[in-house]
Design an enzyme around this catalytic site. Structure first.
Site, PDB file in Angstrom:
ATOM      1  N   GLY A  17      28.877 -55.747 -11.448  1.00 20.95           N
ATOM      2  CA  GLY A  17      27.608 -55.070 -11.386  1.00 20.95           C
ATOM      3  C   GLY A  17      26.642 -55.603 -10.382  1.00 20.95           C
ATOM      4  O   GLY A  17      25.479 -55.350 -10.470  1.00 20.95           O
ATOM      5  N   ASN A  19      26.234 -54.198  -7.141  1.00 20.63           N
ATOM      6  CA  ASN A  19      25.445 -52.970  -6.744  1.00 20.63           C
ATOM      7  C   ASN A  19      24.527 -52.184  -7.919  1.00 20.63           C
ATOM      8  O   ASN A  19      23.530 -51.800  -7.397  1.00 20.63           O
ATOM      9  CB  ASN A  19      26.799 -51.612  -6.305  1.00 20.63           C
ATOM     10  CG  ASN A  19      26.755 -51.869  -4.992  1.00 20.63           C
ATOM     11  OD1 ASN A  19      26.048 -52.021  -3.954  1.00 20.63           O
ATOM     12  ND2 ASN A  19      28.270 -52.064  -4.708  1.00 20.63           N
ATOM     13  N   LEU A  95      36.116 -48.544 -11.630  1.00 21.18           N
ATOM     14  CA  LEU A  95      37.629 -48.732 -11.237  1.00 21.18           C
ATOM     15  C   LEU A  95      38.494 -47.784 -12.209  1.00 21.18           C
ATOM     16  O   LEU A  95      39.400 -48.408 -12.673  1.00 21.18           O
ATOM     17  CB  LEU A  95      37.878 -50.165 -11.169  1.00 21.18           C
ATOM     18  CG  LEU A  95      37.058 -51.179 -10.599  1.00 21.18           C
ATOM     19  CD1 LEU A  95      37.548 -52.381 -10.505  1.00 21.18           C
ATOM     20  CD2 LEU A  95      36.839 -50.590  -8.973  1.00 21.18           C
ATOM     21  N   ARG A  96      38.067 -46.714 -12.237  1.00 18.52           N
ATOM     22  CA  ARG A  96      39.094 -45.516 -12.737  1.00 18.52           C
ATOM     23  C   ARG A  96      38.895 -44.266 -11.941  1.00 18.52           C
ATOM     24  O   ARG A  96      37.952 -43.856 -11.431  1.00 18.52           O
ATOM     25  CB  ARG A  96      38.607 -45.284 -14.300  1.00 18.52           C
ATOM     26  CG  ARG A  96      38.436 -46.496 -15.332  1.00 18.52           C
ATOM     27  CD  ARG A  96      39.743 -47.128 -15.489  1.00 18.52           C
ATOM     28  NE  ARG A  96      40.642 -46.116 -16.126  1.00 18.52           N
ATOM     29  CZ  ARG A  96      41.975 -46.092 -16.573  1.00 18.52           C
ATOM     30  NH1 ARG A  96      42.393 -47.274 -16.301  1.00 18.52           N
ATOM     31  NH2 ARG A  96      42.652 -45.325 -17.087  1.00 18.52           N
ATOM     32  N   ILE A  97      40.203 -43.594 -11.700  1.00 17.05           N
ATOM     33  CA  ILE A  97      40.405 -42.709 -11.319  1.00 17.05           C
ATOM     34  C   ILE A  97      39.801 -41.198 -12.235  1.00 17.05           C
ATOM     35  O   ILE A  97      40.523 -41.465 -13.159  1.00 17.05           O
ATOM     36  CB  ILE A  97      41.595 -42.113 -10.814  1.00 17.05           C
ATOM     37  CG1 ILE A  97      42.261 -43.168  -9.914  1.00 17.05           C
ATOM     38  CG2 ILE A  97      42.086 -40.802 -10.287  1.00 17.05           C
ATOM     39  CD1 ILE A  97      41.405 -43.282  -8.618  1.00 17.05           C
ATOM     40  N   ASN A 112      29.581 -42.177  -4.896  1.00 12.16           N
ATOM     41  CA  ASN A 112      30.486 -43.518  -4.955  1.00 12.16           C
ATOM     42  C   ASN A 112      30.167 -44.284  -3.751  1.00 12.16           C
ATOM     43  O   ASN A 112      29.693 -43.695  -2.791  1.00 12.16           O
ATOM     44  CB  ASN A 112      31.857 -43.008  -4.963  1.00 12.16           C
ATOM     45  CG  ASN A 112      32.726 -44.305  -5.350  1.00 12.16           C
ATOM     46  OD1 ASN A 112      32.500 -45.135  -5.860  1.00 12.16           O
ATOM     47  ND2 ASN A 112      33.797 -44.389  -4.334  1.00 12.16           N
ATOM     48  N   HIS A 114      32.194 -46.870  -0.983  1.00 12.25           N
ATOM     49  CA  HIS A 114      33.513 -47.464  -0.927  1.00 12.25           C
ATOM     50  C   HIS A 114      33.364 -48.603   0.171  1.00 12.25           C
ATOM     51  O   HIS A 114      32.577 -48.315   1.329  1.00 12.25           O
ATOM     52  CB  HIS A 114      34.305 -46.227  -0.524  1.00 12.25           C
ATOM     53  CG  HIS A 114      35.579 -46.620  -0.300  1.00 12.25           C
ATOM     54  ND1 HIS A 114      36.690 -46.999  -1.197  1.00 12.25           N
ATOM     55  CD2 HIS A 114      36.519 -46.892   1.043  1.00 12.25           C
ATOM     56  CE1 HIS A 114      37.790 -47.368  -0.672  1.00 12.25           C
ATOM     57  NE2 HIS A 114      37.698 -47.308   0.766  1.00 12.25           N
ATOM     58  N   SER A 141      30.763 -47.133   2.791  1.00 14.81           N
ATOM     59  CA  SER A 141      30.480 -45.655   3.055  1.00 14.81           C
ATOM     60  C   SER A 141      29.799 -45.273   1.486  1.00 14.81           C
ATOM     61  O   SER A 141      30.368 -45.526   0.476  1.00 14.81           O
ATOM     62  CB  SER A 141      31.601 -44.814   3.268  1.00 14.81           C
ATOM     63  OG  SER A 141      32.138 -45.416   4.637  1.00 14.81           O
ATOM     64  N   THR A 146      34.545 -35.999  -4.617  1.00 14.73           N
ATOM     65  CA  THR A 146      35.294 -34.918  -4.887  1.00 14.73           C
ATOM     66  C   THR A 146      36.890 -35.175  -5.399  1.00 14.73           C
ATOM     67  O   THR A 146      37.024 -36.223  -5.603  1.00 14.73           O
ATOM     68  CB  THR A 146      35.502 -34.152  -3.272  1.00 14.73           C
ATOM     69  OG1 THR A 146      36.398 -35.033  -2.498  1.00 14.73           O
ATOM     70  CG2 THR A 146      34.312 -33.569  -2.949  1.00 14.73           C
ATOM     71  N   GLU A 148      39.580 -35.230  -3.780  1.00 14.83           N
ATOM     72  CA  GLU A 148      40.256 -36.031  -3.147  1.00 14.83           C
ATOM     73  C   GLU A 148      39.707 -37.654  -3.243  1.00 14.83           C
ATOM     74  O   GLU A 148      38.666 -37.574  -2.647  1.00 14.83           O
ATOM     75  CB  GLU A 148      40.416 -35.654  -1.808  1.00 14.83           C
ATOM     76  CG  GLU A 148      41.385 -34.521  -1.529  1.00 14.83           C
ATOM     77  CD  GLU A 148      41.556 -34.063  -0.048  1.00 14.83           C
ATOM     78  OE1 GLU A 148      42.503 -34.863   0.752  1.00 14.83           O
ATOM     79  OE2 GLU A 148      40.803 -33.130   0.621  1.00 14.83           O
ATOM     80  N   ASP A 150      38.172 -40.854  -2.438  1.00 15.20           N
ATOM     81  CA  ASP A 150      37.409 -41.483  -1.219  1.00 15.20           C
ATOM     82  C   ASP A 150      37.327 -40.491   0.035  1.00 15.20           C
ATOM     83  O   ASP A 150      37.216 -40.809   1.172  1.00 15.20           O
ATOM     84  CB  ASP A 150      38.087 -42.573  -0.793  1.00 15.20           C
ATOM     85  CG  ASP A 150      38.092 -43.731  -1.720  1.00 15.20           C
ATOM     86  OD1 ASP A 150      37.024 -43.781  -2.556  1.00 15.20           O
ATOM     87  OD2 ASP A 150      38.735 -44.533  -1.922  1.00 15.20           O
ATOM     88  N   GLU A 179      26.495 -52.822   1.261  1.00 16.27           N
ATOM     89  CA  GLU A 179      26.290 -52.126   0.308  1.00 16.27           C
ATOM     90  C   GLU A 179      25.110 -52.017  -0.653  1.00 16.27           C
ATOM     91  O   GLU A 179      24.729 -51.002  -1.092  1.00 16.27           O
ATOM     92  CB  GLU A 179      27.601 -52.323  -0.664  1.00 16.27           C
ATOM     93  CG  GLU A 179      28.809 -51.990  -0.171  1.00 16.27           C
ATOM     94  CD  GLU A 179      30.080 -52.516  -1.209  1.00 16.27           C
ATOM     95  OE1 GLU A 179      29.927 -52.303  -2.112  1.00 16.27           O
ATOM     96  OE2 GLU A 179      31.105 -52.916  -0.769  1.00 16.27           O
TER      97      GLU A 179
END
Length: 221
Positions: A17, A19, A95-97, A112, A114, A141, A146, A148, A150, A179
């Protein structure tokens, strides 16, 4: 988008944590006109939850291992988030899609960060890949999420030089400092109602910004 007096944030984390801490500090300092309504993790033992508790923030844990499918986990996570009525959902080392329905539910209010200068090096192991590719600059970044991975519209980027003798760890440390600087900035712009999306690109104050305008240099020492 109308400006908000106090934008409600729900921050999702999976790890330590750092960020999240940068966001907490920026909110406390009055740099971001927002309130953190809750911090949610998919890992009940995430160190970042301790940061949130120390800051007096509501915490939630939705353990992904307790669900048989991504869809079930996404539904449970969405339900927990929505209890806090967020204006913006912030992925801060989550860290989950996430699945299509989840992302569409928060369209335009899910962001997000990255650790690369997207579109370069999406996915994992970005610092090692940047070194292997021999790039001269690397960075971070902030983007809208979305379907897709990243690939969502960029809000802001910041870059650092790749130095002789850099390792993935040393490069990651410099990128992480950036970041911590640009994520609160992006959240501030959203909270102030200054961001919009047109034709797949982010506008700041209604103006279409050139790609190089996304790179925000650090303040002078």
């Amino acid at each position: 988008m109308a400006a908000r007096a106090r934008c409600r944030l729900v921050v999702l984390i999976s790890g330590r944590g750092s960020n999240l801490q940068a966001i907490i500090d920026a909110v406390r300092a009055g740099q971001v006109p927002a309130e953190i309504a809750a911090v949610v993790s998919n890992r009940p033992d995430a160190a970042g939850l301790s940061r949130a508790r120390e800051a007096g923030l509501p915490v939630e844990a939705v353990d992904h291992r307790a669900y048989a499918s991504r869809e079930e986990f996404d539904r449970a996570l969405q339900e927990r988030i929505d209890r806090h009525r967020p204006d913006l959902v912030v992925l801060a080392g989550f860290l989950r899609i996430l699945g299509t329905r989840f992302i569409e539910h928060y369209e335009g209010r899910l962001v997000n960060i990255h650790p690369s200068l997207l579109p370069a090096f999406p996915g994992l192991d970005t610092h090692a890949r940047a070194l292997a590719a021999g790039v001269r600059r690397h960075g971070a970044s902030v983007h809208f999420v979305t379907n897709e991975v990243d690939c969502g519209p960029l809000i802001v980027q910041a870059s650092v030089p790749v130095l002789p003798g850099d390792t993935p760890a040393s490069l990651a440390e410099r990128v992480l400092s950036e970041e911590h600087r640009i994520y609160p900035l992006a959240i501030r712009w959203f909270a102030e109602g200054r961001l919009s999306i047109k034709d797949g690109r982010v506008l700041l104050d209604g103006a279409r910004r050139p790609e190089q305008g996304l790179d925000i240099p650090p303040p002078e020492e």
